[in-house]
Design an enzyme around this catalytic site. Sequence first.
Site, PDB file in Angstrom:
ATOM      1  N   SER B 123      50.737  -3.970   5.635  1.00 29.10           N
ATOM      2  CA  SER B 123      50.803  -4.908   4.185  1.00 29.10           C
ATOM      3  C   SER B 123      50.222  -3.861   3.020  1.00 29.10           C
ATOM      4  CB  SER B 123      49.903  -6.046   4.439  1.00 29.10           C
ATOM      5  OG  SER B 123      50.015  -7.023   3.310  1.00 29.10           O
ATOM      6  N   ALA B 124      49.093  -4.216   2.366  1.00 27.75           N
ATOM      7  CA  ALA B 124      48.608  -3.317   1.308  1.00 27.75           C
ATOM      8  C   ALA B 124      48.657  -1.941   1.722  1.00 27.75           C
ATOM      9  CB  ALA B 124      47.311  -3.787   0.931  1.00 27.75           C
ATOM     10  N   HIS B 160      55.587  -8.804   3.436  1.00 23.44           N
ATOM     11  CA  HIS B 160      55.592 -10.016   3.704  1.00 23.44           C
ATOM     12  C   HIS B 160      56.615 -10.862   2.933  1.00 23.44           C
ATOM     13  CE1 HIS B 160      51.486  -9.941   5.559  1.00 23.44           C
ATOM     14  NE2 HIS B 160      51.043  -9.406   4.283  1.00 23.44           N
TER      15      HIS B 160
END
Lengths: 234, 234
Positions: B123-124, B160
């Site tokens: 993700s990040a 996502h």
Amino acid sequence: MNKNLLLASSSTIYGGSYLEYLLLELEVLFKDTDTILFIPYARPDGITHDGYTNIVQKAFKKINKKIIGLHTYENPIKAIQEASGIFTGGGNTFVLVNALYKNNIMAPLRAGLLQGIPYLGTSAGSNICGLTIQTTNDMPIIYPPSFKTLGMIPFNINPHYLDPTKDSKHMGETRETRIKEYHQYNTPAVVGLREGSWLRIIDQKIVLKGTHSARIFKQDTSPYELKTNSEILL
Amino acid sequence: MNKNLLLASSSTIYGGSYLEYLLLELEVLFKDTDTILFIPYARPDGITHDGYTNIVQKAFKKINKKIIGLHTYENPIKAIQEASGIFTGGGNTFVLVNALYKNNIMAPLRAGLLQGIPYLGTSAGSNICGLTIQTTNDMPIIYPPSFKTLGMIPFNINPHYLDPTKDSKHMGETRETRIKEYHQYNTPAVVGLREGSWLRIIDQKIVLKGTHSARIFKQDTSPYELKTNSEILL
């Protein structure tokens, strides 16, 4: 101070046309002016300033208001200072804030609103009346000089507020989780404003209007619902 | 250059435990090291650095890897320079990038990855391997010194990634609209990486892996799907 603002979560609600659900309110808000200055900087969908202004002109024709785009003025600061009504439309909040800073509009806009110029904001245009844009849902597609905004209300707005989807299989953060993370680093309260809701600000009084309750987030407190037609004291 | 990265859309997929779906891949990625340096700065849900590191330690215990949190080092730059494996977890991308800049980690991390240190991002932690964080979904809860990131891949990731919801009554922008707005101001391509997908980067080769196709967005081109196990050439 003599504020007169209407800050809507969304320009449009499902099944309606642009600004349709707000037109009766807008007749009251802009009763003392025939002409409204439109700030098209947020460019939803990347639309041109002219294209965006055309959409707004059509909507306001229904209540006999003339719309002039801020981008058509040689001197936008003077245009703000001389406006008798202002509308900032939605789109990308980072693009909007960047353009307001780059055109040196932030300070004169704040001054005008504090003098009582009637103001409509929708989505990004409402967000900028909070303390910062740090509870926007938008992508940071431009790096603005600052996240600070007009501070017309002593809290932040999260427009288009969405409740967690039941039975969702998506693992990305819910809106509530994102706002909880915000409160790890920031103290101001956040008002989750659902589509169809707006804040009506007259002088120091802030009232929640529209069809829904709003979700209120404060640091170190569980979020709670505030009924429509309630005064917001945060 | 000798890159060795695994960039996942999400740490967790629906119904699974943390990192579970990736463990076989992680055994391969980290085959030459027993110890992995964990960067906990993104703080999902506002969790502490220690709390986050504990979650990661439990997951990696299943493949007999020792996890040490970067926050436990007096000199984080040296810790990065001496690491033989690095994992950056997800959370808030603005918080992560801000911490990387404030701790002067961005440059040594980039240097280490270019030297071939095996790296996992989720993700990040994947987002920061793109050119910028301008296609993050996160709220800008901190103002970082820059949106620029590591540039390990010549495009940006949207983790996502979510397809538009059919029959949605919500008027907020879809993910696709947001990325379209991004391309009004930025030229790099964007890879919409669905949960369960990851990019495997070995030297100059970037391959899409996992269960889903990815959605590719280029400026001035209609978005299209790329099948899993395809090389990404953007």
